[in-house]
Design a protein around this motif. Sequence first.
Motif, PDB file in Angstrom:
ATOM      1  N   THR A  67     -61.827 -31.546 -20.218  1.00 58.40           N
ATOM      2  CA  THR A  67     -60.525 -31.918 -20.765  1.00 58.40           C
ATOM      3  C   THR A  67     -60.239 -31.259 -22.108  1.00 58.40           C
ATOM      4  O   THR A  67     -59.131 -30.793 -22.365  1.00 58.40           O
TER       5      THR A  67
ATOM      6  N   TRP B 147     -61.028 -36.326 -16.514  1.00 55.03           N
ATOM      7  CA  TRP B 147     -59.717 -35.685 -16.522  1.00 55.03           C
ATOM      8  C   TRP B 147     -59.850 -34.163 -16.576  1.00 55.03           C
ATOM      9  O   TRP B 147     -58.914 -33.464 -16.937  1.00 55.03           O
TER      10      TRP B 147
ATOM     11  N   PRO C  42     -52.519 -40.782 -18.458  1.00 53.60           N
ATOM     12  CA  PRO C  42     -53.897 -41.269 -18.515  1.00 53.60           C
ATOM     13  C   PRO C  42     -53.936 -42.734 -18.917  1.00 53.60           C
ATOM     14  O   PRO C  42     -53.336 -43.124 -19.912  1.00 53.60           O
TER      15      PRO C  42
END
Length: 287
Positions: free
Chosen positions: A222, A149, A130
């Motif tokens: 996420t 994400w 990330p």
Amino acid sequence: FMSSLHAMVSSGGRIFYIIDEGLRNHIFLPSDWKLVARDAYNGTILWKQKLKDWHPNNWPLKSGPGDLPRRLAATPDTVYATAGLIAPLTAFDAKTGKILRTYEGTDATVEIIYSDGILFLLTDPKKTPPRYSAKTATYAEIKHANSGWAWTPESPERKIVVLNAKTGKILWQYSSKVAPLTLTVNQNQVFFHNGTSLVCLDRRNGKKQWVSEPVPVKSVPTGCSLRVAYSDGVTVFASGVNMTAFDARTGKTLWKEKLLKTSHHCPEDLFIINGQIWSPNTGKPQL
């Protein structure tokens, strides 16, 4: 921002955990991620192993990946972990911390289950580091990290890799959509959720045994996760406040019920103890 402690397990009178030991003067100072072993009785530090890297600590409030605790497993003799955020599985000596081996064919391992000498791994070949660092913990930043994400049924396929823990020999592999924290095993079967249904594989060879009726999910933020648990011939799937039980032998739906709400940005809480399902009501304040 992110917690400093990401995973912890105990075995053979020792506690093992993954922690950021970077300076605590300010959150923006560099992280120093380590795998640490302590004596479970008195807390004495036994050894430390530095990790190559890990998930960024400058990540919005409560939105870090909910599956990070699955990066660590242990037996009385061996500790299994990834030595970095996107790395293959490594085995460490539980007594000394010495690296015993790194398993081939396990790149980008994101979940680890050990059962009777067999390792069941979930790998994510498409996973990339990330590239995001929050400078403020605003609600907009939190939403961005949680959705950007998130896992969805449209996410790339991942791979279940099953291998012998001692020899490293890969026994079988299975590619599919696999939702975070749903990989579960018993003595004869392997379960996971593919975003649409619960899937059951034969533990010995990875052949598909059944696919349940649709119990779809739109996305998994996420910081959250679904949950699958097995007990006494019944497999239970939890998503949000919905809970569905399946006959583990046939995949037939047995019943559907509501689950108490789990605190936000957290994996679903679901425990089966002595034939009863437990779920703490942490998502709603009690007045």
